[in-house]
Design a protein around this motif. Structure first.
Motif, short mmCIF file in Angstrom:
data_model
loop_
_atom_site.label_atom_id
_atom_site.label_comp_id
_atom_site.label_asym_id
_atom_site.label_seq_id
_atom_site.Cartn_x
_atom_site.Cartn_y
_atom_site.Cartn_z
N ALA A 148 43.27 5.75 -85.71
CA ALA A 148 42.74 4.29 -85.10
C ALA A 148 42.17 3.33 -85.83
O ALA A 148 42.96 2.20 -84.99
N GLY A 149 41.81 3.32 -86.62
CA GLY A 149 41.55 2.00 -87.40
C GLY A 149 40.37 1.33 -87.73
O GLY A 149 40.20 0.66 -86.29
N LEU A 150 38.87 2.68 -86.76
CA LEU A 150 38.04 2.80 -86.58
C LEU A 150 36.84 2.24 -87.72
O LEU A 150 35.78 2.09 -87.19
N LEU A 151 37.28 2.68 -88.93
CA LEU A 151 36.55 2.18 -89.74
C LEU A 151 36.47 0.61 -90.13
O LEU A 151 37.02 0.07 -89.92
N THR A 152 35.01 0.48 -90.69
CA THR A 152 34.66 -0.60 -90.46
C THR A 152 34.06 -0.85 -92.05
O THR A 152 33.91 0.43 -92.96
N PRO A 153 33.93 -1.47 -93.29
CA PRO A 153 34.24 -1.21 -94.75
C PRO A 153 32.63 -1.06 -95.00
O PRO A 153 33.07 0.35 -95.54
N TYR A 154 31.28 -1.08 -94.04
CA TYR A 154 30.21 -0.84 -95.10
C TYR A 154 30.05 0.85 -94.48
O TYR A 154 29.80 1.78 -94.98
N ALA A 155 30.64 1.18 -92.85
CA ALA A 155 30.63 2.71 -92.51
C ALA A 155 31.50 3.76 -94.01
O ALA A 155 31.10 4.87 -94.26
N THR A 156 32.71 2.96 -94.20
CA THR A 156 33.48 3.80 -94.88
C THR A 156 32.90 4.38 -96.49
O THR A 156 32.73 5.17 -97.18
N GLY A 157 32.32 3.09 -96.77
CA GLY A 157 31.50 3.55 -97.91
C GLY A 157 30.62 4.14 -98.22
O GLY A 157 30.31 5.07 -98.94
N GLU A 158 29.33 4.58 -97.17
CA GLU A 158 28.34 5.20 -96.92
C GLU A 158 28.86 6.49 -96.80
O GLU A 158 28.71 7.58 -97.43
N LEU A 159 30.07 6.38 -95.89
CA LEU A 159 30.86 8.21 -95.93
C LEU A 159 31.10 8.31 -96.98
O LEU A 159 31.13 9.95 -97.34
N VAL A 160 31.96 7.42 -98.16
CA VAL A 160 32.86 8.57 -99.05
C VAL A 160 31.88 8.48 -99.51
O VAL A 160 31.73 9.57 -100.92
N LYS A 161 31.06 7.67 -100.35
CA LYS A 161 29.46 8.12 -101.11
C LYS A 161 28.92 10.12 -100.59
O LYS A 161 29.03 10.26 -102.14
N ALA A 162 28.35 10.19 -100.05
CA ALA A 162 27.80 11.05 -98.89
C ALA A 162 29.06 12.42 -99.20
O ALA A 162 28.31 13.35 -99.94
N LEU A 163 30.57 11.75 -98.95
CA LEU A 163 31.52 12.85 -99.18
C LEU A 163 31.62 13.45 -101.04
O LEU A 163 30.93 14.50 -102.13
N LYS A 164 31.39 12.33 -101.57
CA LYS A 164 31.70 12.99 -103.15
C LYS A 164 29.65 13.31 -103.88
O LYS A 164 30.21 13.95 -104.25
N ALA A 165 29.30 12.97 -103.36
CA ALA A 165 27.48 13.47 -104.03
C ALA A 165 27.56 15.08 -103.16
O ALA A 165 27.18 15.57 -103.95
N GLU A 166 28.57 15.19 -102.17
CA GLU A 166 28.16 16.94 -101.48
C GLU A 166 28.75 17.41 -101.38
O GLU A 166 29.02 18.65 -101.09
N GLN A 167 30.20 17.39 -101.80
CA GLN A 167 31.40 18.31 -102.48
C GLN A 167 32.42 18.05 -103.50
O GLN A 167 31.80 16.40 -104.06
N SER A 168 32.76 18.89 -104.08
CA SER A 168 33.48 18.06 -104.99
C SER A 168 34.76 17.73 -105.27
O SER A 168 35.45 18.03 -106.02
N LEU A 169 35.48 18.37 -103.71
CA LEU A 169 37.30 17.72 -104.07
C LEU A 169 37.26 16.41 -104.08
O LEU A 169 36.53 15.44 -103.48
N PRO A 170 38.31 15.67 -104.66
CA PRO A 170 39.35 14.84 -104.37
C PRO A 170 39.18 13.79 -102.92
O PRO A 170 39.03 14.63 -102.04
N VAL A 171 38.87 12.73 -102.38
CA VAL A 171 38.68 11.93 -101.19
C VAL A 171 39.54 11.38 -101.17
O VAL A 171 39.73 10.27 -102.33
N PHE A 172 40.57 11.94 -100.00
CA PHE A 172 41.39 10.91 -99.64
C PHE A 172 40.90 9.16 -98.92
O PHE A 172 40.19 9.99 -97.36
N ILE A 173 41.81 8.13 -98.79
CA ILE A 173 41.35 7.36 -97.66
C ILE A 173 42.20 7.25 -96.89
O ILE A 173 43.80 6.82 -97.42
N HIS A 174 42.60 7.01 -95.46
CA HIS A 174 43.77 7.33 -94.56
C HIS A 174 43.45 5.94 -93.04
O HIS A 174 42.43 6.94 -92.97
N SER A 175 43.89 4.68 -93.12
CA SER A 175 42.90 4.12 -92.47
C SER A 175 44.15 2.54 -91.75
O SER A 175 45.11 2.83 -92.68
#
Length: 602
Positions: free
Chosen positions: A178-205
């Motif tokens: 729906a386009g709900l992400l905001t830039p800083y919320a995106t950064g925080e979520l991606v940073k947490a995902l990269k830290a807590e699991q090992s899979l490549p992260v895709f972003i679809h917005s």
């Protein structure tokens, strides 16, 4: 240290689903495939989502044949599809054997990457699809359906990603439909995902709020590996950031995509011309609109919702529906708005607005949702609404598909010789009514795609308004059959008259100069309801089933019909107790508001 960013282009699926109600035909995809294949995309999204439905329902194309043609035309590029977990490409949960069969055939016919999501983010509904993808030797992408609510937190999304990694996924995608992400919320979520699991992260917005490009940049800076984009002529608004723009933005940086910008521009010019061909499917609701941060309506839903409201003659009530959607969503425990929950919530909101009373009519899908038939709601549902919808029926607390018996043998028997392959059986499985109709018309050689109207001269075509009452005609043109619904007739002036109509489901206003003075008008031959025992509907639709016969004795509140409108089914109930004295409809009939469908004497 440089890090190449990989690109998935959505031009052949989500881009036209978001902007043109999924109407792009295969004939307009194939001529450009040679150039698309040379770009060096990580993948091209070409299938899944609403494309399967649109191919069968409107375009009269075999979706499996589309996939095979694209596979042959794109030999050097991964092909990707969007799969709704246990829902596959339909609007209900399928048994495990159907899921396994569908994934296997999709893989054989050309899909390399399966982006798998569940509308509730209930990972139980992902397991069988993930296992089937891995069994086929393909890439399984576990997907987070991103949304915002009191119960959707970074910790919850990270926990979901870790569960999907444990299930065997090869990558994880943040699907911001729906386009709900905001830039800083995106950064925080991606940073947490990269830290807590090992899979490549895709972003679809989606860019509905005008923020998607900034979100993608923040995602990249915080470790995201892949981005989804759309060729510029089908980008922005409720679609995705433009491929050329993101490639240019990253060029020369440590995140350079390595993609040839000039080749992309050639492709963009091709699709610029293609988009004009589909002008009749353009919606005024697909531009940048920050209201999405409140109503959360996804890009793929809003153009279809606008077209459906327009067909019902109620486009003027769009803002009321958009305001009601968040209220319905809260009542249902804050599900993410993505197929099928977007349709479930959106249609119920429309019913609430049209009736002028909340939950006067509750769709069968909302009842099933409240019973647990789609999985566990993310938050707490409105218990009063649940009691109103399902009464004392038991709530499902297991994986819904655990309650389903194997279906493939029965499906093969039901469709019989109309199915020439296992793929045909699966088409029927996804959409029993329109799938059967498609296979019957193919057998008879009468498949007729909807009309693409020529680009109108200025002033010749305008948006229709008001509350139209459809009258259906079937017109044969050079052996091809088209369904035309007259939804209203304007005042005659200067020898001309405006007709509001839809051609194969797509509304238009057309100016005609009648050849004679007779002009047919607005309704079927059924009389208008005037007594409490006259059963009628509040909106145009189709009869799915007639639940009673003449002579039956019914109770007040008993369901006597099932209708379908906007892809959702609704029970129509008797207002009084009494005896059924007349039935004026049969399965498959189109009906209009206020018509007498069944007569009951108290």
């Amino acid at each position: 240290m440089s890090k190449k960013i990989h690109v998935t282009d959505t031009i052949l699926r989500d881009a036209h689903q978001s902007l043109l109600a999924t109407r792009m035909r295969t004939e307009d995809m194939l001529p450009i495939c040679d150039k698309l294949d040379k770009v060096g995309y990580w993948s091209l999204e070409v299938w899944g989502g609403a494309t399967f439905d649109a191919c069968v329902r409107f375009l009269k194309e075999d979706p499996w044949e589309r996939l095979r043609k694209l596979r042959a035309a794109l030999p050097n590029t991964r092909l990707q599809m969007l799969l709704r977990g246990q829902n596959l490409l339909g609007y209900r949960h399928y048994s495990d054997d159907v899921v396994k069969a569908f994934v296997a055939k999709a893989a054989v016919n050309g899909i390399d990457v399966f982006r798998i999501f569940d509308a509730m983010n209930d990972v139980r509904n992902l397991r069988v699809a993930i296992e089937a993808v891995k069994a086929a030797g393909k890439h399984a992408q576990g997907t987070i359906a991103y949304t915002t609510s009191p119960v959707h937190t970074i910790d919850a999304f990270v926990a979901q990603a870790r569960q999907m990694e444990a299930m065997g996924c090869d990558s994880v995608a943040i699907k911001d439909m729906a386009g709900l992400l905001t830039p800083y919320a995106t950064g925080e979520l991606v940073k947490a995902l990269k830290a807590e699991q090992s899979l490549p992260v895709f972003i679809h917005s989606h860019d509905t709020a005008g923020l998607a490009a900034m979100c993608q940049l923040k995602a990249i800076e915080n470790g995201a590996d892949h981005i989804d984009t759309a060729i510029s002529s089908f980008a922005w608004g409720t679609s995705h950031p433009g491929t050329e723009s993101m490639v240019a933005a990253l060029k020369g940086s440590e995140f350079d995509t390595g993609i040839d910008l000039e080749l992309l521009q050639e492709i963009g010019l091709y699709f610029y011309a293609v988009r004009k061909k589909y002008h009749q499917f353009e919606s005024e609701f697909t531009a940048v609109d920050t209201r999405v941060q409140v109503n959360q309506v996804p890009g793929g839903m809003i153009s279809n919702l606008a077209n459906q409201l327009k067909e019902q003659g109620a486009l003027n009530r769009m803002n009321e529906v958009l305001a009601e959607i968040p209220r319905v969503r809260e009542d249902l425990g804050f599900p993410p708005l993505v197929t099928p929950t977007s349709q479930i919530v959106g249609t119920q909101a429309f019913f609430n607005v049209l009736a002028g009373e909340r939950y006067k009519t509750i769709t069968n899908e909302v009842k099933l949702y409240l019973q647990g038939g789609y999985g566990k709601a993310p938050g707490v549902v409105n218990e009063q609404l649940r009691r109103q919808a399902i009464g004392s029926e038991e709530v499902i607390d297991v994986r819904p598909a655990d309650l389903l018996k194997p279906e493939m043998t029965k499906l093969r028997a039901d469709i019989g010789n109309l199915a020439k392959s296992e793929e045909d059986v699966l088409t029927y499985a996804m959409f029993p009514d329109i799938g059967r109709k498609f296979l019957e018309e193919r057998e008879a050689g009468t498949l007729a795609p909807e009309v693409l109207l020529p680009i109108p001269e200025a002033g010749a075509v305008r948006s229709a308004g008001g509350e139209g009452v459809p009258t259906e005609f079937v017109i044969d043109v050079h052996g091809e059959t088209y369904r035309v619904d007259i939804t209203g007739v304007g005042v005659k002036a200067e020898g001309k008259r405006h007709f509001y109509l839809s051609i194969d489901g797509m509304p238009e206003e057309v100016v005609f100069e009648p050849l004679n003075e007779f002009v047919g008008g607005g309704s079927s031959k059924r009389k208008q309801a005037s007594e409490p025992g006259h059963v009628s509907t509040t909106m145009p639709g189709n009869i799915v089933d007639v639940l009673v016969k003449e002579g039956d004795v019914v109770k007040a509140g008993q369901a006597v019909l099932i209708t379908e409108a906007m892809k959702m089914e609704t029970e129509v109930q008797s207002a009084i107790a009494g005896k059924v004295t007349a039935i004026h409809v049969a399965k498959g009939d189109r009906v209009n508001p206020g018509e007498i469908l069944i007569e009951i004497e108290g």
